[in-house]
Design an enzyme around this catalytic site. Structure first.
Site, short mmCIF file in Angstrom:
data_model
loop_
_atom_site.label_atom_id
_atom_site.label_comp_id
_atom_site.label_asym_id
_atom_site.label_seq_id
_atom_site.Cartn_x
_atom_site.Cartn_y
_atom_site.Cartn_z
CG ASP A 125 -7.18 29.44 18.82
OD1 ASP A 125 -7.76 30.52 19.04
OD2 ASP A 125 -7.46 28.39 19.43
CG HIS B 292 -15.25 30.49 23.76
ND1 HIS B 292 -14.62 29.55 24.55
CD2 HIS B 292 -14.26 31.04 23.01
CE1 HIS B 292 -13.33 29.55 24.27
NE2 HIS B 292 -13.08 30.45 23.35
CG HIS C 108 -14.18 32.23 18.78
ND1 HIS C 108 -14.09 30.97 18.22
CD2 HIS C 108 -13.21 32.28 19.74
CE1 HIS C 108 -13.14 30.28 18.85
NE2 HIS C 108 -12.58 31.06 19.75
#
Lengths: 303, 303
Positions: free
Chosen positions: A65, A138, A61
């Protein structure tokens, strides 16, 4: 043999001794990288893997990070003189995101092929590998990936002899190649049994522990799964930010009957994940904490 | 005192033990970061500097090795809970570049003020610091930066006594503040001599050794300058890619009469810069190789 190495195991922010969550695997000549947060090119050097020959980069995604190391890595690959196409796969929106990041790494010497995964029906075949994906839960669209190898059936030497196939062709037939010799045609299915179980490796971060993961990861040889918080008392926080606990990852591993679980993507506040491994092992015994550089080599079972 | 630390000293690509070229300095409560390549947030942690309180980030130019760490660093600053404005300065085009990179780090909790430096007349004043810039000769617009401190004149205690200024106001006057007390007004210029020499630090990368640098860096206490190649036989390559050699940096240092030269921004092919330091010292004796974490504290001379 199938080599798997954790490039980094940190979530959200890299620490000086824990780089951002990323995984690389190699099967025969193919190298696949999963996620590319800031510093991935440094972590790859630390663990001794080159990056010139990466074939596919799968992005889960578009949180920083997991993707901020792309311009630097592509710049470094460019510097290595690569000319062959590189495949980058990820959720819908991938091309726009990567091209936006590449504002600081123009003029790459190699073409990029973008694969925006619109549905779980899409899969990537590269050499003898197939990469499948699953939509996770998420805060933004996020994909788990599963890498599977195709393993042919066993070569039946008695059958080959009975069919009078010349010995010098055994090896090619075993590799799945057809042979035409002196007007005779020898095909692999003449001498190979039914396909045998290959490898199955799942990389699953960032997400809540949805039921679909169980089926997706079923009987995986290695289930690499996020465990951002070690303690169950962080459940509310995990729910809020759409992550999962050690215990939740372990429950998934157990239900999915995987062989082995590696935890990864730790919160920066979790200094020593190993201190909490029992929180997972109480549920699924073959649980292990991942760490930067943790590596394994899987070998086919003799069948 | 003025603290200067090299965050990283690598050019083009980070190595596992040499992060990308970046420098941070602190004067009183102000923290200024120069350049922010991939991994800068990790290097800052390694050298023990926090990043929550960075006041200004000065970007020299928009090549990946100087700016690709910005989304990650801003994301980390955000995570630290910062709410105060952050200033980012750089060549024209800065806002577009940074906003393009921030596609993966949306919703920062603090505002960013962009300062696009259109001409060398633009300077930034922050606390008692002034930051000036110089347009260099690189493949893209690129700026050197000079940080100067303002140092007031010496406090003339005899004069203060003669003027019957109450002792309790000495400290405030010394700091440059005006005092009104019992209908009397005391101003700093009543008791302070002519301004004294402050600190001058120059950060100069990436560029050919143009003559303008000499004037810009004149009498600097510390001249941090790129030396991508150690050997003079790399001159043609340095010219082609618009970089400079150890010897060229040393010539600039000598002509500019700086106190000390630190070399930085080494090519990844230069494994041990220290082996070649004589190439600079033969020209300018007080030349030193920079390395990640190299640090100094400058103190005002007693005058």
């Amino acid at each position: 043999m199938f080599e798997v190495t954790l490039v980094g195991t940190g979530g959200m922010m890299p620490l000086k001794d824990r780089h951002l969550s990323s995984m690389i695997c190699r099967f025969k000549t193919k190298n696949i990288l999963f996620d590319c947060g800031e510093g991935t090119q440094i972590s790859l050097q630390k663990i001794g893997w080159g990056f010139k020959s990466i074939d596919v980069i799968c992005i889960t995604h578009f949180h920083a990070d997991h993707v901020s190391g792309l311009p630097g890595l592509l710049h470094a690959i460019n510097h290595s003189g690569r000319e062959e196409e590189l495949i980058i796969a990820g959720p819908v929106g991938l091309k726009k995101i990567v091209e936006s990041l590449l504002i600081i790494a123009r003029g790459l010497s190699f073409p990029i092929k973008y694969l925006e995964i619109e549905s779980e029906e899409n899969s990537i075949t590269i050499g003898e590998l197939t990469i499948k994906s699953l939509l996770l839960e998420h805060r933004v669209p996020c994909l788990a990936y599963k890498i599977e190898t195709h393993r042919q059936g066993k070569f039946d030497i008695e059958l080959a002899k009975a069919l009078n196939i010349p010995k010098q062709f055994y090896s090619e037939l075993q590799k799945g190649n057809e042979i035409i010799h002196e007007e005779k045609r020898y095909t692999p299915n003449m001498v190979l049994g039914t396909p045998r179980k290959g490898f199955k490796i799942v990389f699953c971060t960032d997400t809540r522990p949805i039921e679909e993961i169980v089926q997706f990861a079923e009987y995986a040889d290695l289930f690499i799964c996020e465990g951002i918080y070690a303690d169950d008392d962080k459940l509310e926080k995990a729910k809020e930010y759409k992550h999962m606990l050690f215990s939740e990852a372990a429950h998934l591993a157990k239900k999915a009957n995987v062989k082995e679980l590696w935890l990864t993507h730790y919160s920066p506040s979790l200094s020593n994940p190993e201190d909490f491994i029992e929180n997972a092992r109480d549920i699924f015994e073959n649980s292990h904490t991942g760490f930067d550089g943790k590596s394994t080599v899987l070998k086919y079972e003799k069948t």
